[in-house]
Design a protein around this motif. Structure first.
Motif, PDB file in Angstrom:
ATOM      1  N   ARG A  40      37.692  45.439  37.410  1.00  0.00           N
ATOM      2  CA  ARG A  40      37.187  44.460  37.897  1.00  0.00           C
ATOM      3  C   ARG A  40      35.703  44.274  37.449  1.00  0.00           C
ATOM      4  NH1 ARG A  40      40.823  41.725  41.199  1.00  0.00           N
ATOM      5  NH2 ARG A  40      39.266  39.931  40.498  1.00  0.00           N
ATOM      6  N   LEU A  41      35.492  44.403  36.316  1.00  0.00           N
ATOM      7  CA  LEU A  41      34.278  44.048  35.780  1.00  0.00           C
ATOM      8  C   LEU A  41      33.910  42.569  36.193  1.00  0.00           C
ATOM      9  CD1 LEU A  41      33.984  46.409  32.550  1.00  0.00           C
ATOM     10  CD2 LEU A  41      32.434  46.609  34.612  1.00  0.00           C
TER      11      LEU A  41
ATOM     12  N   ASP B 269      35.787  52.719  36.397  1.00  0.00           N
ATOM     13  CA  ASP B 269      34.709  53.860  36.923  1.00  0.00           C
ATOM     14  C   ASP B 269      33.204  53.108  36.893  1.00  0.00           C
ATOM     15  OD1 ASP B 269      36.131  55.546  37.981  1.00  0.00           O
ATOM     16  OD2 ASP B 269      36.309  56.783  36.148  1.00  0.00           O
ATOM     17  N   LEU B 270      33.122  52.363  35.649  1.00  0.00           N
ATOM     18  CA  LEU B 270      31.798  51.781  35.611  1.00  0.00           C
ATOM     19  C   LEU B 270      31.434  50.559  36.692  1.00  0.00           C
ATOM     20  CD1 LEU B 270      31.213  51.510  31.807  1.00  0.00           C
ATOM     21  CD2 LEU B 270      30.476  52.992  33.250  1.00  0.00           C
ATOM     22  N   ALA B 271      32.465  49.718  36.891  1.00  0.00           N
ATOM     23  CA  ALA B 271      32.762  48.654  37.820  1.00  0.00           C
ATOM     24  C   ALA B 271      32.505  49.186  39.526  1.00  0.00           C
ATOM     25  CB  ALA B 271      33.857  47.855  37.697  1.00  0.00           C
ATOM     26  N   ALA B 272      33.153  50.525  39.278  1.00  0.00           N
ATOM     27  CA  ALA B 272      32.967  51.118  40.763  1.00  0.00           C
ATOM     28  C   ALA B 272      31.396  51.276  41.189  1.00  0.00           C
ATOM     29  CB  ALA B 272      33.583  52.291  40.766  1.00  0.00           C
ATOM     30  N   MET B 273      30.676  51.741  40.096  1.00  0.00           N
ATOM     31  CA  MET B 273      29.365  51.854  40.265  1.00  0.00           C
ATOM     32  C   MET B 273      28.392  50.717  40.121  1.00  0.00           C
ATOM     33  SD  MET B 273      28.972  55.054  40.601  1.00  0.00           S
ATOM     34  CE  MET B 273      27.359  55.447  40.527  1.00  0.00           C
ATOM     35  N   GLY B 274      29.115  49.456  40.030  1.00  0.00           N
ATOM     36  CA  GLY B 274      28.233  48.185  39.812  1.00  0.00           C
ATOM     37  C   GLY B 274      27.465  47.950  38.404  1.00  0.00           C
ATOM     38  N   ALA B 275      28.093  48.794  37.551  1.00  0.00           N
ATOM     39  CA  ALA B 275      27.385  48.907  36.185  1.00  0.00           C
ATOM     40  C   ALA B 275      27.951  47.935  35.064  1.00  0.00           C
ATOM     41  CB  ALA B 275      27.391  50.180  35.452  1.00  0.00           C
ATOM     42  N   THR B 276      27.469  47.404  33.965  1.00  0.00           N
ATOM     43  CA  THR B 276      28.046  46.820  33.149  1.00  0.00           C
ATOM     44  C   THR B 276      28.121  47.763  31.752  1.00  0.00           C
ATOM     45  OG1 THR B 276      25.876  45.847  32.511  1.00  0.00           O
ATOM     46  CG2 THR B 276      27.181  44.683  33.810  1.00  0.00           C
ATOM     47  N   PRO B 277      29.236  47.754  31.155  1.00  0.00           N
ATOM     48  CA  PRO B 277      29.535  48.768  30.121  1.00  0.00           C
ATOM     49  C   PRO B 277      28.680  48.420  28.808  1.00  0.00           C
ATOM     50  CG  PRO B 277      31.142  46.925  30.146  1.00  0.00           C
ATOM     51  CD  PRO B 277      30.372  46.770  31.167  1.00  0.00           C
ATOM     52  N   LEU B 278      28.254  49.497  28.226  1.00  0.00           N
ATOM     53  CA  LEU B 278      27.588  49.688  27.081  1.00  0.00           C
ATOM     54  C   LEU B 278      28.565  49.907  25.927  1.00  0.00           C
ATOM     55  CD1 LEU B 278      24.213  51.539  28.339  1.00  0.00           C
ATOM     56  CD2 LEU B 278      24.278  49.145  27.112  1.00  0.00           C
ATOM     57  N   GLY B 279      29.257  51.022  26.289  1.00  0.00           N
ATOM     58  CA  GLY B 279      30.192  51.451  25.130  1.00  0.00           C
ATOM     59  C   GLY B 279      30.957  52.680  25.626  1.00  0.00           C
TER      60      GLY B 279
ATOM     61  N   PHE C 289      43.316  49.884  40.113  1.00  0.00           N
ATOM     62  CA  PHE C 289      41.891  49.718  39.682  1.00  0.00           C
ATOM     63  C   PHE C 289      41.100  48.518  40.309  1.00  0.00           C
ATOM     64  CE2 PHE C 289      44.209  51.876  36.218  1.00  0.00           C
ATOM     65  CZ  PHE C 289      43.338  53.034  36.077  1.00  0.00           C
ATOM     66  N   GLU C 290      41.435  48.292  41.548  1.00  0.00           N
ATOM     67  CA  GLU C 290      40.773  47.257  42.494  1.00  0.00           C
ATOM     68  C   GLU C 290      39.319  48.079  42.954  1.00  0.00           C
ATOM     69  OE1 GLU C 290      41.288  44.271  42.362  1.00  0.00           O
ATOM     70  OE2 GLU C 290      43.299  44.264  41.339  1.00  0.00           O
ATOM     71  N   LEU C 291      38.476  47.301  43.590  1.00  0.00           N
ATOM     72  CA  LEU C 291      37.416  47.742  44.338  1.00  0.00           C
ATOM     73  C   LEU C 291      37.456  47.517  45.678  1.00  0.00           C
ATOM     74  CD1 LEU C 291      34.561  45.873  42.163  1.00  0.00           C
ATOM     75  CD2 LEU C 291      35.273  48.103  41.895  1.00  0.00           C
ATOM     76  N   VAL C 292      37.124  48.862  46.359  1.00  0.00           N
ATOM     77  CA  VAL C 292      36.991  49.034  47.806  1.00  0.00           C
ATOM     78  C   VAL C 292      35.408  48.937  48.234  1.00  0.00           C
ATOM     79  CG1 VAL C 292      37.607  50.376  49.561  1.00  0.00           C
ATOM     80  CG2 VAL C 292      39.194  50.285  47.622  1.00  0.00           C
ATOM     81  N   LEU C 293      34.876  47.994  48.986  1.00  0.00           N
ATOM     82  CA  LEU C 293      33.702  47.666  49.280  1.00  0.00           C
ATOM     83  C   LEU C 293      33.628  47.695  50.729  1.00  0.00           C
ATOM     84  CD1 LEU C 293      33.339  44.890  46.844  1.00  0.00           C
ATOM     85  CD2 LEU C 293      32.188  47.076  46.404  1.00  0.00           C
TER      86      LEU C 293
END
Lengths: 353, 353
Positions: A201-202, A76-86, A296-300
Motif C-alpha cells: 500500500r505504498l 514493510d517500507l509502506a508500514a514504516m511510512g517510507a518511499t522506496p529507494l531500491g 499486505f494492507e495497513l493497520v493504523l
C-alpha cells in the motif's frame, strides 16, 4: 524458452543476464551507490524466502515468487511510512536450476518494482542445494512521517485498509482447485490474484504524509496558544502508529498493542472481507481474515477525528474496526452476539519453525 | 551451553535472544531507521553464505562463520571507500539447529562488527532444510571519496595492501592438519587466523580520504592556473580507483582492468606473501596469493607520485606491484626470468556453480 541450466552459463554468465534487470549505473562495483534525501532517514528491511517453505512450483510460478517477494518488502517500507529507494537480491541456487526460472523470477520482481519506480540495485548469486531468495529493501522517510508500532494511545481507533483473508483463500484454491468448483471465474481470479499478485500500500503513503503534516501544524497552533497559559501542555506532535498485515490482521493488531502497552476491542462486523470469499467459505472467512496473512494492507491507529477525516480517501473497503483500550487484552467482540468474544494472541498467528 | 533446538523456542523465542545483539532502538518495527550524512551517498552490498558451500562445521565454528560474513561485507564497503552504518542478517535455519549455534553466529558477527562500530539493525529468520546466512551491509561515502573500478588510467601504478595467499593457506591447514606438521605454532596460527578472522581494511579509509582531498585541492590550484592560458585543461578531479581482493588478487586486478578498459603489467617479485606461507609451501604460495581469495585487502590504482606518498602509511606489507598499460592483457612478469610471463584472466579465478 531456453532449457539451459545455471551451471551451463556459470556465475558470470548468469550475472550478465540479470544485469538487464538493473539500472546500468548500478552494475560493476563492489556495492551500489544511492542518494537519500537530506533530513530523511534511511529505512531498511529484509526478508528470506525458501523453496518448499515459502513457495513451490505447485502453487507459485517464478514470476509470482518474484512479485510476492518484492511486494512483501515494499509493504514493510509502506508500514514504516517510507518511499522506496531500491532493493538488493541475494540468491542461492542449485546448479541444475534452469536459467529461465531465474530470469522469470527477475521478471516478477521487476514487474512489481516497476509499479513503484523501485530499481534492483545489487545482489549476490551463489551455489546451493536449495533455492532461497533474500531481499533487502531500502527506503527513505522524513522523521515526522515515520510510522511506528509503539505509539498507539488509549482512545485511538484502528483503521484497516482493504480486505483481509483473500490471499489465504487464493492459496487454498491453488492447493485444492476442486474446492472452488462453485465459484464464478471472476471470484476465483479475484482470490487467486490476491495471493499471487498482492499490492503493497505504498499508494497511501502520500495521503498519510498530508495527514501528519496537518495534525502537526494543528499541534503547533494549539501549542502556541498555550505558551502564555498556566495549563501544562500534555500534547505531543502526532506520529503515526501502525504496521502492515503481512503476518495476519490479528498479528498486526496484537503487535501494535504489545509494543504500545495497550489493549483493543475489535468489532467483528467491521472487518472487511471480499464478497467472493464471504460467499464461498462463510465458515472460514473470518479465520482467514484474522490469521491468514499476506494481505499486505495497513493497520493504523489514529485519534477518531483524524480517522474519520482520512477514511473516505482510503477506498471503499477501508474501515474503522475497533478502539485502543487501557486493558491488556485484544478482544474481538460481536455486537449482535452471534459469536462469543475472542481473545487475540500472537500464538495463533503464523509462527515459523 | 544449552542443547536446545531452534524449534524448541520458536521464531519469537529466537528473535528475543538475538535482539540482545542489536541496539535497543532498532528492535520492534517493520524496518530499521538509520541516518545518512547530508551530501553522502548510501552504499549497499549483499552476500549470501550457504552451509557446506561456504562453510562447514569441519573447518568453521559458528563464531568464525559470523566473523567472516561480517568481514566480507565490511570489506565491500571499504572497497567503495565507504564507512559502515549497519548490517541486516537474513537467516534460513533448520528447526533442529541448536540455539547455541545461532547465538555463536551472532557472537562472531558482533565480534567483528564491534571493531568497526557497526550495529546489526535488522533481519529475518525463517525455517529451511539448509542453513544460509544472507548479509546486507550499508555504508555512506561522500561522492568525492567513492572508489570505483572503472577509472584506472594508463600510467597509474597498482598498490596492494597487506599480504595475499594466507587465507587460502589457513584453509588448507584446517582441511589437512597433517600438512602443517613442520610449521611453528606461531606460523600455523598466523595462517589459520588469516582464514578465520580476516580484517576488512576500513582502517585505511580515512587515509584515502586525506589523499583524495589533497589531490583534488591540488587539481583546483592547477586548474585555476590554466584559466587564463590557451592550453586546454585535460585533467579531471582525482577519483580513487580500486576494489577489494575478496575473490583473489588476480580477480581484482582483472576486474579493474576490464571495467577501465586497460591492461596491466604485474611484477611477480613485488607481490607480498607472508613469510610463514613462503617457507611452508614455496611452490604453492604464488598461486594462492593470486587465486586463493578471501584476503580482503585493497587493490588501488593511483598516479605514481600519489602512490609513493601513500605507500609508507599503508603498513610494511603494502607494495606497488605493477603498472596500468594501454594493452588489453594483464601480464604477470618475472623480472629475473625465473618464471615465464603469465596472463591473468577471470576464468582461473573462483567461479561459483
Amino acid at each position: 524458452m531456453s532449457d539451459r541450466q545455471v551451471r551451463d552459463i556459470g556465475e558470470q554468465g548468469l550475472l550478465q543476464r540479470l544485469q538487464q534487470f538493473c539500472p546500468g549505473e548500478m552494475v560493476g562495483d563492489d556495492a551500489a551507490l544511492l542518494s537519500v534525501k537530506a533530513d530523511h532517514l534511511l529505512v531498511v528491511t529484509t526478508d528470506v524466502l525458501v523453496d518448499q517453505v515459502h513457495f513451490s512450483d505447485h502453487t507459485t510460478s517464478p514470476q509470482d515468487v518474484g512479485w510476492r517477494a518484492a511486494a512483501a518488502n515494499l509493504s514493510d517500507l509502506a508500514a514504516m511510512g517510507a518511499t522506496p529507494l531500491g532493493i538488493t537480491v541475494g540468491l542461492s541456487l542449485p546448479g541444475d536450476l534452469s536459467v529461465a526460472w531465474v530470469e522469470e523470477l527477475y521478471q516478477g520482481l521487476t514487474a512489481c518494482l516497476n509499479q513503484y519506480n523501485t530499481p534492483i540495485v545489487g545482489g549476490d548469486i551463489c551455489r546451493s542445494p536449495l533455492t532461497t531468495v533474500g531481499i533487502t529493501a531500502f527506503g527513505q522517510v522524513h522523521p515526522a512521517h515515520a510510522i511506528r508500532r509503539s505509539t498507539a494511545q488509549v482512545g485511538d481507533v484502528i483503521v484497516v485498509t482493504g480486505v483481509h483473508g483473500s490471499s489465504r483463500a487464493g492459496l487454498e484454491l491453488l492447493l485444492h482447485p476442486e474446492l472452488g468448483k462453485d465459484l464464478s471465474e471472476g471470484d476465483r481470479t479475484t482470490l487467486i490474484t490476491a495471493h499471487q499478485r498482492p499490492k503493497p500500500r505504498l499508494d497511501l503513503i502520500p495521503l498519510l504524509y498530508t495527514l501528519t503534516s496537518l495534525q502537526n501544524s494543528k499541534f503547533k497552533i494549539q501549542n502556541s496558544r498555550f505558551t502564555s497559559s498556566s495549563t501544562p501542555n500534555t500534547q505531543h506532535p502526532t506520529s503515526l502508529t501502525g504496521m502492515d498485515s503481512s503476518d495476519g490482521l490479528a498479528d498486526a493488531i496484537v503487535q501494535i498493542c504489545r509494543a504500545s502497552r495497550v489493549g483493543a476491542v475489535i468489532d467483528r462486523r467491521q472487518i472487511s472481507i471480499a464478497p467472493a470469499l464471504r460467499s464461498w467459505m462463510p465458515e472460514k472467512a473470518m479465520e482467514w481474515a484474522l490469521y491468514g496473512g499476506e494481505d499486505f494492507e495497513l493497520v493504523l491507529c489514529l485519534p477518531p477525528e483524524a480517522a474519520h477525516a482520512l477514511l473516505p480517501q482510503l477506498g471503499e473497503d477501508a474501515a474503522i474496526i475497533g478502539t485502543i483500550t487501557s486493558e491488556s487484552a485484544v478482544v474481538v467482540h460481536d455486537p449482535i452476539g452471534q459469536h462469543p468474544d475472542e481473545i487475540l494472541s500472537l500464538d495463533r498467528g503464523f509462527q515459523h519453525f
